[in-house]
Design an enzyme around this catalytic site. Structure first.
Site, mmCIF file in Angstrom:
data_model
loop_
_atom_site.group_PDB
_atom_site.id
_atom_site.type_symbol
_atom_site.label_atom_id
_atom_site.label_comp_id
_atom_site.label_asym_id
_atom_site.label_seq_id
_atom_site.Cartn_x
_atom_site.Cartn_y
_atom_site.Cartn_z
ATOM 1 N N GLU A 302 -1.951 2.182 -6.660
ATOM 2 C CA GLU A 302 -1.225 2.989 -5.674
ATOM 3 C C GLU A 302 0.116 3.498 -6.213
ATOM 4 O O GLU A 302 1.155 3.382 -5.562
ATOM 5 C CB GLU A 302 -1.024 2.191 -4.381
ATOM 6 C CG GLU A 302 -2.336 1.778 -3.744
ATOM 7 C CD GLU A 302 -2.195 1.085 -2.401
ATOM 8 O OE1 GLU A 302 -1.155 0.458 -2.149
ATOM 9 O OE2 GLU A 302 -3.152 1.167 -1.611
ATOM 10 N N ASP A 381 -9.517 -2.967 2.021
ATOM 11 C CA ASP A 381 -8.111 -3.133 2.395
ATOM 12 C C ASP A 381 -7.958 -3.591 3.849
ATOM 13 O O ASP A 381 -7.557 -2.791 4.694
ATOM 14 C CB ASP A 381 -7.390 -1.784 2.187
ATOM 15 C CG ASP A 381 -5.881 -1.926 2.243
ATOM 16 O OD1 ASP A 381 -5.394 -3.065 2.201
ATOM 17 O OD2 ASP A 381 -5.201 -0.892 2.323
ATOM 18 N N GLU A 409 -2.004 -4.622 10.111
ATOM 19 C CA GLU A 409 -1.863 -3.233 9.654
ATOM 20 C C GLU A 409 -2.925 -2.291 10.227
ATOM 21 O O GLU A 409 -2.599 -1.260 10.794
ATOM 22 C CB GLU A 409 -1.893 -3.199 8.131
ATOM 23 C CG GLU A 409 -1.838 -1.789 7.588
ATOM 24 C CD GLU A 409 -1.900 -1.728 6.070
ATOM 25 O OE1 GLU A 409 -1.796 -2.771 5.418
ATOM 26 O OE2 GLU A 409 -2.064 -0.610 5.548
HETATM 27 C C1 GCU Z 1 -2.334 -1.334 1.670
HETATM 28 C C2 GCU Z 1 -1.120 -0.962 2.429
HETATM 29 C C3 GCU Z 1 0.037 -0.652 1.533
HETATM 30 C C4 GCU Z 1 0.252 -1.820 0.575
HETATM 31 C C5 GCU Z 1 -1.034 -2.109 -0.151
HETATM 32 C C6 GCU Z 1 -0.963 -3.347 -1.001
HETATM 33 O O1 GCU Z 1 -2.835 -0.235 0.977
HETATM 34 O O2 GCU Z 1 -1.404 0.127 3.250
HETATM 35 O O3 GCU Z 1 1.156 -0.436 2.319
HETATM 36 O O4 GCU Z 1 1.250 -1.530 -0.320
HETATM 37 O O5 GCU Z 1 -2.064 -2.340 0.773
HETATM 38 O O6 GCU Z 1 -1.492 -4.355 -0.560
HETATM 39 O O7 GCU Z 1 -0.418 -3.325 -2.085
#
Ligand code: GCU
Length: 835
Positions: A302, A381, A409
């Site tokens: 990410e 997730d 979440e």
């Molecule tokens: C999810 C979440 C993110 C977080 C990521 C993670 O994608 O939406 O906000 O950073 O998980 O666990 O690293």
């Protein structure tokens, strides 16, 4: 006999006074209990043999709790000669001051509780293997008293399942929290550690009471300043607050730190200058925080950089950091959440779910012993339903920890009640059948299945400055339940729930039964009115992961696809024709998932692409199941309010009202979900609902069909998140009006107004009947998550209901809206239902 029972019932119903409560004490309220006699054998004196802050915390907690619950004063003494009749708190190293115990073998962090009578001396011993064990023993004793359960009459031992029982906070240094729904950070503000850390100290107490021994205080998306010398000094202040509670601090770190903080030309993990930098940085941390627990690392995920930049593996990166921590006893939790978020939707073999296994399985056995791979429970997730990650079975020579998300979440963001322990239990109990043997996930992460030295449980938590920590009073059961499962994953859901309820809300049988019943099936209910059959939660994944936004998951690089078209739906993850993901499971389990007939229905759309008319094991088609589940789930959510109202007067007004407000909100939002998902399925599949409910709302008056003065209709996006896909908005500062003539038969009705509440404004509304006010309210955005978008959609849609309104044919209903800031007093519809 009969009269005694009646008297008993009367006493029970009047015994517990409803006292004010802001929720800050959570399950540590220590409310006075009714039957104190069974604890009469507990001596009034507490003798504590050690004098570390943790020894003293255990003694103070016992004194505080027992005095409050039993209504008699308990005193603390450090005089060993005072111990003839006392509760004695000791550990294996302080015990010899007064007596020896044969076979002094207790595993680390464990405790033994029980009476020890010698002649005239009556002692009740709280013996810890170490100071932490004392603390856990003290909290266990308090829990027994608080739930009015018997205390041990002979020595009873409790010990943790695993050494790693951590929470990860996703707090940013500026005081915001990634996925935070309960106010700002208790740790940080404005780029620094807060000056007042009282809440951190209190949090340490809460965590210790459920056996948590580590907190990673900053976001996994780590601020690049984290390892600067200035910040390390600040983090040490947090560690000082948590230390008495046996809770160690750890940090999330970015792998580019050697370059960004250390100004090296590279952060290549095998570069000698980088290795030396990590060592000196770690040494610096241990000078400031001698009991520092270690690092959590999110890399190549990410948008975070990682070892792939230098063609190095996660093992090379994790090991470089782990070697620096090793001399100090620190560990690295390297996250298995590594995936490409730019996948090609048109590639039918592309599959995000494969990523964990694909990236890590070949590295098994290549990690240093103080590296633990932290694996999210499912391969995507934290969706409402996922299979357990196949990576757990693939790492047989590597320590692992399971990452669970206490933060809701994708699960209603602490505005919906969703009790997660049943979901977590289903993950922990899932038997992967690695090597064709029983290998439930809980035993893998405990290190038992594959004989690994470390391992355990990590819970992502988002407590904030809200007085009650998590915003929804019911959400605290998830924090509590996480700690309890980390301590003992074999505990039954009902045991965890019942204990939490009694400690949090009191022992009144009506209260306990009602709350247990409300919580028990709440995950199932939420799943029913959101995403069924393993399709994913169906939240808007491009926004706040809260309300419905179904197609947001499709046709982009994030890989949370379900590949719907006019004929069918679901990801084909089979080995035969799909992405091959199922082949990542050990053969016995892979066989079950591969075959559409043996795959469990609740994971069907995760594993297979099927026609909407595919028949499930219960005989329903996929699409009819989706319709029925949504109507059933939303109907159950409507019952929360009346069930809760039966507790009025039996619990304090503060928490009663707060919870009532949230349940009222959830009831309305469950209908938003129901309508969005069912209408979407009906449109996509062209298969009508057999019961004719979907898209057919005879009690609704759409705002755009009312006579408008100033209000104008707009299209809502995504279309499924508003009734008839339209809202009306008011752009006149002085306000606008919607009027309708009613043709309802005379009778008593509930009138609900479905409107949209943005965080950017506080529009004012009022509702009149024949010119007489029914009610007025302000759209003050405290219920939908505060940062939801300023758009009418599934995040912001909410409702208010006015009950008991007497109507007759020819009545006129008028809604006035006055916009505020950029919130145009948006309205979706009015619904009038017979009482
Ligand atoms: C999810 C979440 C993110 C977080 C990521 C993670 O994608 O939406 O906000 O950073 O998980 O666990 O690293």
């Amino acid at each position: 006999m009969f009269f005694r029972r009646i008297l008993g019932l009367l006493l029970l119903s009047t015994a517990i006074p409803a006292r004010a409560d802001d929720g800050s004490q959570a399950w540590l309220r220590y409310a006075p209990i009714t039957d104190t006699t069974r604890y009469a054998t507990l001596p009034n004196k507490i003798v504590v043999l050690g004098n570390t802050p943790t020894d003293l915390a255990a003694a103070n907690e016992l004194q505080r709790g027992l005095t409050s619950m039993l209504g008699r004063p308990f005193t603390i003494s450090h005089q060993t000669e005072d111990n003839t009749s006392a509760i004695v708190i000791a550990n294996l190293s302080t015990l010899s001051k007064i007596f020896t115990l044969s076979g002094n073998k207790l595993p680390p962090e464990s405790y033994t509780l029980g009476p020890k009578t010698e002649g005239a001396s009556h002692r009740f011993i709280v013996l810890g293997a170490d100071a932490r064990g004392e603390l856990y023993g003290a909290f266990h004793l308090l829990e027994l008293v608080g739930t009015e359960r018997p205390i041990p009459t002979k020595p009873t031992t409790g010990f943790p399942s695993s050494p790693i029982r951590w929470v990860n906070q996703w707090d940013n240094l500026d005081g915001t929290i990634e996925r935070g729904y309960a106010g700002r950070s208790i740790f940080f503000d404005n780029g620094h550690v807060r000056s007042d850390l009282t809440r951190v100290h209190d949090y340490g107490r809460l965590l210790a009471s459920i056996g948590i021994n580590g907190v990673t205080v900053n976001n996994v998306n780590s601020d690049l300043r984290t390892l600067s010398s200035d910040m390390i000094v600040e983090f040490a202040r947090i560690a000082d607050q948590l230390r008495p509670w046996g809770v160690r601090v750890s940090l999330s770190v970015d792998l580019s730190s050697p370059q960004v903080v250390g100004h090296l030309p590279t952060f290549d993990p095998v570069d000698p200058t980088v290795i030396a930098w990590w060592q000196s940085k770690v040494d610096e941390i241990y000078k400031a925080i001698p009991d520092f627990a270690g690092f959590v690392i999110k890399a190549d995920s990410e948008g975070r950089v990682g070892p792939s930049q230098y063609h190095r593996t996660p093992a090379e990166a994790a090991n470089a950091v782990a070697r620096a921590l090793k001399p100090h006893g620190g560990i690295v939790l390297y996250r298995g959440f590594v995936y490409n978020n730019h996948l090609d939707y048109n590639d039918l073999k592309a599959d995000r779910a494969r990523a964990g296994y694909d990236n890590f399985h070949a590295l098994d056995g290549k990690f240093e012993p103080n590296v633990v791979i932290q694996v999210k429970h499912g391969p995507i997730d934290f969706q409402v339903r996922e299979p357990v990650s196949p990576l757990f079975a693939a790492l047989q020579h590597t320590s692992q920890a399971i990452e669970l998300q206490i933060t809701q979440e994708y699960l209603g963001q602490q505005r919906h009640m969703v009790f997660l322990v049943p979901m977590w239990k289903s993950m922990l109990d899932a038997d992967l059948r690695a090597n064709n043997q029983g290998t439930p996930v809980k035993e893998i992460v405990e290190g038992k299945s594959f004989h690994q030295p470390l391992g355990g449980f990590v819970g992502v938590a988002n407590v904030g400055l809200d007085a009650n920590w998590l915003h929804h009073p019911m959400a605290m059961a998830n924090l509590y339940g996480f700690g309890k499962l980390a301590w003992d994953p074999n505990l039954a859901t009902d045991q965890i729930l019942d204990t939490w309820t009694r400690l949090t809300w009191g022992n009144n049988p009506t209260v306990v039964a009602t709350i247990n019943e409300l919580q028990r099936h709440s995950w199932h209910t939420y799943e029913q009115y959101t995403g069924n059959l393993g399709i994913g939660t169906l939240t808007n994944i491009l926004s706040y992961h809260f309300g419905p936004g179904i197609e947001s998951a499709e046709r982009n690089g994030w890989g949370q696809w379900f590949r719907a078209d006019a004929q069918g739906i679901g990801m084909d993850r089979t080995v035969a024709t799909g992405t091959g993901y199922i082949g990542q499971y050990p053969p016995e389990l892979a066989k079950v998932y591969e075959n559409v007939n043996t795959c469990p229905d609740d994971l069907l759309l995760f594993m297979h692409h099927v026609p909407y008319t595919h028949v499930l094991h219960d005989g329903k088609t996929v699409v009819q199941y989706v319709y029925d589940a949504h109507y059933e789930g939303a109907a159950t959510a409507q019952t929360y309010v009346p069930r809760w109202q039966t507790l009025h007067g039996l619990i304090d007004d503060d928490r009663y009202n707060e919870t009532l407000k949230l349940f009222t909100y959830q009831a309305g939002h469950a209908i938003v979900w129901r309508d969005a998902v069912t209408r979407w399925f009906q449109k996509e599949s062209s298969v009508p609902d057999k019961q004719g409910r979907v898209g057919n709302y005879p009690n609704r008056i759409e705002a755009e069909n009312m006579t408008a003065e100033g209000y104008t209709p707009i299209d809502v996006k995504p279309w499924e998140t508003a009734s008839n896909s339209k809202a009306t908005v008011c752009n006149q500062p002085t306000g606008c009006t919607l009027t309708t003539a009613l043709d309802k038969p005379a009778g008593t009705y509930n009138i609900s107004v479905q409107y949209f509440d943005f965080w950017s404004g506080k529009s004012k509304f009022s509702l009149d009947l024949n010119g007489q006010p029914i009610g007025n309210w302000i759209a003050d955005d405290t219920l939908p998550p505060a940062r939801a978008e300023n758009q009418p959609n599934g995040d912001t849609s909410t409702r208010i209901t006015f009950p008991n309104i007497i109507l007759k044919p020819g009545d006129t209903l008028t809604l006035h809206g006055i916009p505020d800031n950029t919130e145009p007093a948006p309205v979706d519809y009015i619904e009038i239902t017979k009482q």
